[in-house]
Design a protein around this motif. Structure first.
Motif, PDB file in Angstrom:
ATOM      1  N   TYR A   1      41.290  46.762  33.315  1.00 55.92           N
ATOM      2  CA  TYR A   1      41.990  45.489  33.531  1.00 55.92           C
ATOM      3  C   TYR A   1      41.183  44.569  34.450  1.00 55.92           C
ATOM      4  O   TYR A   1      41.185  43.343  34.276  1.00 55.92           O
ATOM      5  N   TYR A   2      40.490  45.148  35.424  1.00 54.85           N
ATOM      6  CA  TYR A   2      39.613  44.330  36.271  1.00 54.85           C
ATOM      7  C   TYR A   2      38.487  43.724  35.445  1.00 54.85           C
ATOM      8  O   TYR A   2      38.062  42.578  35.684  1.00 54.85           O
ATOM      9  N   ASP A   3      38.007  44.490  34.449  1.00 51.03           N
ATOM     10  CA  ASP A   3      36.960  43.972  33.566  1.00 51.03           C
ATOM     11  C   ASP A   3      37.475  42.782  32.767  1.00 51.03           C
ATOM     12  O   ASP A   3      36.732  41.810  32.514  1.00 51.03           O
ATOM     13  N   VAL A   4      38.757  42.837  32.351  1.00 49.93           N
ATOM     14  CA  VAL A   4      39.363  41.713  31.624  1.00 49.93           C
ATOM     15  C   VAL A   4      39.364  40.470  32.499  1.00 49.93           C
ATOM     16  O   VAL A   4      39.001  39.356  32.062  1.00 49.93           O
ATOM     17  N   LEU A   5      39.779  40.630  33.756  1.00 51.31           N
ATOM     18  CA  LEU A   5      39.820  39.483  34.682  1.00 51.31           C
ATOM     19  C   LEU A   5      38.419  38.957  34.958  1.00 51.31           C
ATOM     20  O   LEU A   5      38.217  37.747  35.098  1.00 51.31           O
ATOM     21  N   GLU A   6      37.457  39.868  35.014  1.00 45.30           N
ATOM     22  CA  GLU A   6      36.076  39.450  35.250  1.00 45.30           C
ATOM     23  C   GLU A   6      35.553  38.633  34.078  1.00 45.30           C
ATOM     24  O   GLU A   6      34.865  37.614  34.267  1.00 45.30           O
ATOM     25  N   ASP A   7      35.902  39.084  32.867  1.00 42.28           N
ATOM     26  CA  ASP A   7      35.473  38.350  31.675  1.00 42.28           C
ATOM     27  C   ASP A   7      36.071  36.943  31.641  1.00 42.28           C
ATOM     28  O   ASP A   7      35.441  35.993  31.165  1.00 42.28           O
ATOM     29  N   GLN A   8      37.306  36.813  32.135  1.00 43.91           N
ATOM     30  CA  GLN A   8      37.975  35.516  32.167  1.00 43.91           C
ATOM     31  C   GLN A   8      37.471  34.652  33.317  1.00 43.91           C
ATOM     32  O   GLN A   8      37.731  33.447  33.353  1.00 43.91           O
ATOM     33  N   GLY A   9      36.775  35.289  34.273  1.00 44.90           N
ATOM     34  CA  GLY A   9      36.202  34.543  35.388  1.00 44.90           C
ATOM     35  C   GLY A   9      37.208  34.124  36.439  1.00 44.90           C
ATOM     36  O   GLY A   9      36.968  33.153  37.178  1.00 44.90           O
ATOM     37  N   VAL A  10      38.336  34.845  36.537  1.00 49.98           N
ATOM     38  CA  VAL A  10      39.367  34.444  37.505  1.00 49.98           C
ATOM     39  C   VAL A  10      39.602  35.512  38.578  1.00 49.98           C
ATOM     40  O   VAL A  10      40.123  35.204  39.657  1.00 49.98           O
ATOM     41  N   GLY A  11      39.267  36.754  38.300  1.00 51.03           N
ATOM     42  CA  GLY A  11      39.532  37.808  39.267  1.00 51.03           C
ATOM     43  C   GLY A  11      41.011  38.050  39.453  1.00 51.03           C
ATOM     44  O   GLY A  11      41.851  37.607  38.654  1.00 51.03           O
ATOM     45  N   ILE A  12      41.352  38.743  40.545  1.00 50.15           N
ATOM     46  CA  ILE A  12      42.742  39.124  40.760  1.00 50.15           C
ATOM     47  C   ILE A  12      43.587  37.998  41.325  1.00 50.15           C
ATOM     48  O   ILE A  12      44.804  37.973  41.189  1.00 50.15           O
ATOM     49  N   GLU A  13      42.939  36.966  41.961  1.00 48.80           N
ATOM     50  CA  GLU A  13      43.708  35.898  42.600  1.00 48.80           C
ATOM     51  C   GLU A  13      43.251  34.501  42.191  1.00 48.80           C
ATOM     52  O   GLU A  13      43.713  33.498  42.761  1.00 48.80           O
ATOM     53  N   GLY A  14      42.361  34.407  41.214  1.00 49.51           N
ATOM     54  CA  GLY A  14      41.883  33.089  40.799  1.00 49.51           C
ATOM     55  C   GLY A  14      43.014  32.224  40.245  1.00 49.51           C
ATOM     56  O   GLY A  14      43.965  32.720  39.627  1.00 49.51           O
ATOM     57  N   PRO A  15      42.986  30.883  40.443  1.00 52.41           N
ATOM     58  CA  PRO A  15      44.059  29.979  39.991  1.00 52.41           C
ATOM     59  C   PRO A  15      44.139  29.902  38.470  1.00 52.41           C
ATOM     60  O   PRO A  15      43.125  30.000  37.773  1.00 52.41           O
ATOM     61  N   LEU A  16      45.389  29.742  37.993  1.00 50.26           N
ATOM     62  CA  LEU A  16      45.617  29.621  36.547  1.00 50.26           C
ATOM     63  C   LEU A  16      46.008  28.199  36.152  1.00 50.26           C
ATOM     64  O   LEU A  16      46.342  27.945  34.984  1.00 50.26           O
ATOM     65  N   VAL A  17      45.950  27.295  37.119  1.00 49.75           N
ATOM     66  CA  VAL A  17      46.235  25.879  36.834  1.00 49.75           C
ATOM     67  C   VAL A  17      45.029  25.049  37.271  1.00 49.75           C
ATOM     68  O   VAL A  17      44.250  25.453  38.140  1.00 49.75           O
ATOM     69  N   ASP A  18      44.914  23.866  36.678  1.00 48.19           N
ATOM     70  CA  ASP A  18      43.793  23.004  37.037  1.00 48.19           C
ATOM     71  C   ASP A  18      44.150  22.162  38.255  1.00 48.19           C
ATOM     72  O   ASP A  18      45.207  22.349  38.872  1.00 48.19           O
TER      73      ASP A  18
END
Length: 215
Positions: free
Chosen positions: A36-53
């Motif tokens: 699951y961490y690899d999924v977040l890494e692929d998305q470039g957001v990590g565990i706490e990266g923002p999901l809004v612009d």
């Protein structure tokens, strides 16, 4: 696993296989967390990266559903990981406690057996003072300091003097004799065959003295 009787419900029947199975579960959880961490890494957001612009709208450059699913799964798996680590620690404690209890029981039983043996052993009627190396007596395992309690047909009950042993030896050439001795507080049995050899006699030089308890 089985519960043992006692003052507390401690499971002392746990085995190393049980511990290894728990470790495999832990490893599996860690692999899922890493995936699951690899999924977040692929998305470039990590565990706490923002999901809004910057304007507060959902980001269009990432898969928000996939990220939220991964983050939620990581949170749940981390709780599972903490729980399994507690189980492993408790299992190891129980395993060590079982091994310690078994070791103490074995030592206690060995002590009782030694005491019972010392109580039941008859007093030796003679003690070995010398044994010639290479002789039949030496080959049979007779050692200096052995207390003789049985030599063929001679035992503590019928022993009168060392001539009794000499007579048994003379009439048993080539025949194995059952010999029992006390050595370091324990009974030792051996087979001794009187026979011709390069030295003198049928046994070799074996010096034996009466013990204080002999007649």
């Amino acid at each position: 696993m089985k519960m043992t009787e006692g003052n507390s419900p401690v499971d002392l029947e746990i085995t190393m296989d049980d511990v290894q199975n728990l470790v495999k579960k832990k490893d599996n959880i860690e692999e899922q967390i890493q995936a699951y961490y690899d999924v977040l890494e692929d998305q470039g957001v990590g565990i706490e990266g923002p999901l809004v612009d910057a304007e507060g709208f959902p980001r269009a450059d990432v898969n928000i559903y996939q990220i939220r699913t991964a983050r939620h799964s990581i949170s749940c798996l981390q709780n599972d990981h903490k729980a399994i680590m507690v189980e492993i620690e408790e299992a190891l404690h129980k395993l060590h406690a079982r091994e310690k209890a078994k070791r103490e029981q074995d030592e206690a039983e060995a002590g009782v057996e030694a005491m019972e043996q010392q109580v039941t052993l008859p007093p030796p009627f003679a003690r070995v003072d010398a044994v010639t190396q290479g002789s039949p007596a030496f080959g049979a395992g007779l050692k200096i300091g052995d207390g003789v309690i049985e030599f063929g047909s001679v035992n503590t009950g019928n022993f009168q003097n060392l001539q009794n042993i000499a007579a048994v030896v003379q009439h048993s050439e080539g025949k194995p004799l059952r010999v029992l001795v006390v050595r370091d507080g324990e009974r030792v049995q051996m087979s001794l065959t009187p026979q011709r050899w390069s030295g003198r006699g049928l046994l070799g030089k074996v010096n034996s003295n009466f013990t204080s308890g002999s007649r």
